[in-house]
Design a protein around this motif. Structure first.
Motif, mmCIF file in Angstrom:
data_model
loop_
_atom_site.group_PDB
_atom_site.id
_atom_site.type_symbol
_atom_site.label_atom_id
_atom_site.label_comp_id
_atom_site.label_asym_id
_atom_site.label_seq_id
_atom_site.Cartn_x
_atom_site.Cartn_y
_atom_site.Cartn_z
ATOM 1 N N ASP A 13 -27.490 79.141 27.455
ATOM 2 C CA ASP A 13 -28.710 79.895 27.153
ATOM 3 C C ASP A 13 -29.888 79.166 27.799
ATOM 4 O O ASP A 13 -30.524 78.307 27.193
ATOM 5 C CB ASP A 13 -28.892 80.012 25.635
ATOM 6 C CG ASP A 13 -30.083 80.864 25.231
ATOM 7 O OD1 ASP A 13 -30.892 81.224 26.116
ATOM 8 O OD2 ASP A 13 -30.211 81.149 24.040
ATOM 9 N N VAL A 14 -30.160 79.519 29.031
ATOM 10 C CA VAL A 14 -31.206 78.849 29.810
ATOM 11 C C VAL A 14 -32.578 79.052 29.169
ATOM 12 O O VAL A 14 -33.382 78.115 29.084
ATOM 13 C CB VAL A 14 -31.199 79.355 31.270
ATOM 14 C CG1 VAL A 14 -32.330 78.739 32.065
ATOM 15 C CG2 VAL A 14 -29.858 79.054 31.918
ATOM 16 N N VAL A 19 -37.213 76.796 25.916
ATOM 17 C CA VAL A 19 -38.049 76.764 24.711
ATOM 18 C C VAL A 19 -37.898 75.423 24.001
ATOM 19 O O VAL A 19 -38.887 74.830 23.552
ATOM 20 C CB VAL A 19 -37.704 77.944 23.769
ATOM 21 C CG1 VAL A 19 -38.403 77.794 22.430
ATOM 22 C CG2 VAL A 19 -38.055 79.270 24.416
ATOM 23 N N THR A 20 -36.669 74.929 23.903
ATOM 24 C CA THR A 20 -36.416 73.640 23.258
ATOM 25 C C THR A 20 -37.216 72.534 23.949
ATOM 26 O O THR A 20 -37.876 71.719 23.291
ATOM 27 C CB THR A 20 -34.921 73.297 23.277
ATOM 28 O OG1 THR A 20 -34.193 74.347 22.628
ATOM 29 C CG2 THR A 20 -34.649 71.982 22.571
ATOM 30 N N ARG A 21 -37.180 72.507 25.281
ATOM 31 C CA ARG A 21 -37.938 71.487 26.034
ATOM 32 C C ARG A 21 -39.441 71.652 25.834
ATOM 33 O O ARG A 21 -40.170 70.676 25.680
ATOM 34 C CB ARG A 21 -37.577 71.543 27.514
ATOM 35 C CG ARG A 21 -36.183 71.007 27.826
ATOM 36 C CD ARG A 21 -35.953 70.849 29.327
ATOM 37 N NE ARG A 21 -36.131 72.091 30.062
ATOM 38 C CZ ARG A 21 -35.176 73.000 30.280
ATOM 39 N NH1 ARG A 21 -33.967 72.817 29.794
ATOM 40 N NH2 ARG A 21 -35.435 74.092 30.970
ATOM 41 N N ALA A 22 -39.916 72.895 25.837
ATOM 42 C CA ALA A 22 -41.353 73.153 25.668
ATOM 43 C C ALA A 22 -41.838 72.690 24.300
ATOM 44 O O ALA A 22 -42.951 72.161 24.184
ATOM 45 C CB ALA A 22 -41.648 74.639 25.857
ATOM 46 N N ARG A 25 -42.569 69.103 24.514
ATOM 47 C CA ARG A 25 -43.783 68.824 25.305
ATOM 48 C C ARG A 25 -45.052 69.080 24.510
ATOM 49 O O ARG A 25 -46.079 68.429 24.753
ATOM 50 C CB ARG A 25 -43.791 69.654 26.585
ATOM 51 C CG ARG A 25 -42.853 69.123 27.655
ATOM 52 C CD ARG A 25 -43.133 69.763 29.008
ATOM 53 N NE ARG A 25 -43.036 71.220 28.984
ATOM 54 C CZ ARG A 25 -41.919 71.929 29.201
ATOM 55 N NH1 ARG A 25 -40.779 71.314 29.448
ATOM 56 N NH2 ARG A 25 -41.961 73.251 29.173
ATOM 57 N N ILE A 26 -45.024 70.002 23.574
ATOM 58 C CA ILE A 26 -46.242 70.270 22.792
ATOM 59 C C ILE A 26 -46.267 69.483 21.485
ATOM 60 O O ILE A 26 -47.107 69.729 20.628
ATOM 61 C CB ILE A 26 -46.438 71.780 22.527
ATOM 62 C CG1 ILE A 26 -45.315 72.346 21.661
ATOM 63 C CG2 ILE A 26 -46.583 72.541 23.831
ATOM 64 C CD1 ILE A 26 -45.579 73.776 21.179
ATOM 65 N N GLY A 27 -45.332 68.543 21.350
ATOM 66 C CA GLY A 27 -45.381 67.636 20.220
ATOM 67 C C GLY A 27 -44.615 68.071 18.984
ATOM 68 O O GLY A 27 -44.758 67.470 17.927
ATOM 69 N N VAL A 28 -43.810 69.107 19.096
ATOM 70 C CA VAL A 28 -43.012 69.558 17.952
ATOM 71 C C VAL A 28 -41.683 68.816 17.981
ATOM 72 O O VAL A 28 -40.955 68.865 18.964
ATOM 73 C CB VAL A 28 -42.763 71.085 18.003
ATOM 74 C CG1 VAL A 28 -41.861 71.521 16.868
ATOM 75 C CG2 VAL A 28 -44.085 71.832 17.971
ATOM 76 N N SER A 29 -41.393 68.109 16.898
ATOM 77 C CA SER A 29 -40.128 67.383 16.833
ATOM 78 C C SER A 29 -39.244 68.001 15.754
ATOM 79 O O SER A 29 -39.704 68.778 14.925
ATOM 80 C CB SER A 29 -40.371 65.903 16.534
ATOM 81 O OG SER A 29 -41.019 65.765 15.282
ATOM 82 N N GLY A 30 -37.976 67.648 15.790
ATOM 83 C CA GLY A 30 -37.054 68.112 14.768
ATOM 84 C C GLY A 30 -36.302 69.383 15.127
ATOM 85 O O GLY A 30 -35.473 69.847 14.359
ATOM 86 N N VAL A 31 -36.586 69.981 16.290
ATOM 87 C CA VAL A 31 -35.841 71.160 16.742
ATOM 88 C C VAL A 31 -34.865 70.700 17.817
ATOM 89 O O VAL A 31 -35.274 70.275 18.889
ATOM 90 C CB VAL A 31 -36.784 72.253 17.306
ATOM 91 C CG1 VAL A 31 -35.978 73.444 17.795
ATOM 92 C CG2 VAL A 31 -37.800 72.673 16.265
ATOM 93 N N GLY A 33 -32.272 72.595 19.059
ATOM 94 C CA GLY A 33 -31.761 73.643 19.927
ATOM 95 C C GLY A 33 -32.333 74.995 19.570
ATOM 96 O O GLY A 33 -32.683 75.256 18.424
ATOM 97 N N VAL A 34 -32.432 75.836 20.581
ATOM 98 C CA VAL A 34 -32.923 77.202 20.409
ATOM 99 C C VAL A 34 -31.974 78.122 21.168
ATOM 100 O O VAL A 34 -31.538 77.810 22.270
ATOM 101 C CB VAL A 34 -34.354 77.363 20.983
ATOM 102 C CG1 VAL A 34 -34.805 78.811 20.950
ATOM 103 C CG2 VAL A 34 -35.334 76.474 20.244
ATOM 104 N N ARG A 35 -31.634 79.257 20.569
ATOM 105 C CA ARG A 35 -30.872 80.309 21.246
ATOM 106 C C ARG A 35 -31.743 81.550 21.218
ATOM 107 O O ARG A 35 -32.281 81.919 20.185
ATOM 108 C CB ARG A 35 -29.549 80.588 20.535
ATOM 109 C CG ARG A 35 -28.719 79.361 20.361
ATOM 110 C CD ARG A 35 -27.522 79.100 21.159
ATOM 111 N NE ARG A 35 -26.718 80.161 21.652
ATOM 112 C CZ ARG A 35 -26.145 80.103 22.855
ATOM 113 N NH1 ARG A 35 -26.358 79.073 23.642
ATOM 114 N NH2 ARG A 35 -25.376 81.061 23.273
#
Length: 74
Positions: A13-14, A19-22, A25-31, A33-35
């Motif tokens: 799921d590219v 989204v996971t990488r973004a 980058r904006i400082g959100v931790s704890g995620v 993976g995203v599908r």
């Protein structure tokens, strides 16, 4: 009726990875993976049976080779 379509677990799921990488980058931790999938809302007549709705979703809204889907009547 609602149809939710998601890539099968074994499919890369590219968009979800982007989204996971973004988020990082904006400082959100704890995620970890995203599908990303698709959500369809259809207004259907009650006379249409569940089998027909499932067939419609699998032939028109989803690619059964790479996606799974769920059909929910509201």
């Amino acid at each position: 009726m609602v149809v939710d379509v998601m890539p099968k677990p074994e499919i890369l799921d590219v968009q979800g990875q982007a989204v996971t990488r973004a988020l990082g980058r904006i400082g959100v931790s704890g995620v970890s993976g995203v599908r990303q999938g698709k959500h369809f809302e259809l207004e259907v007549d009650d006379a249409i049976d569940d089998e027909t709705l499932h067939r419609l979703a699998g032939s028109l809204l989803a690619n059964p080779v790479i996606e799974d889907w769920t059909v929910t009547r509201l």
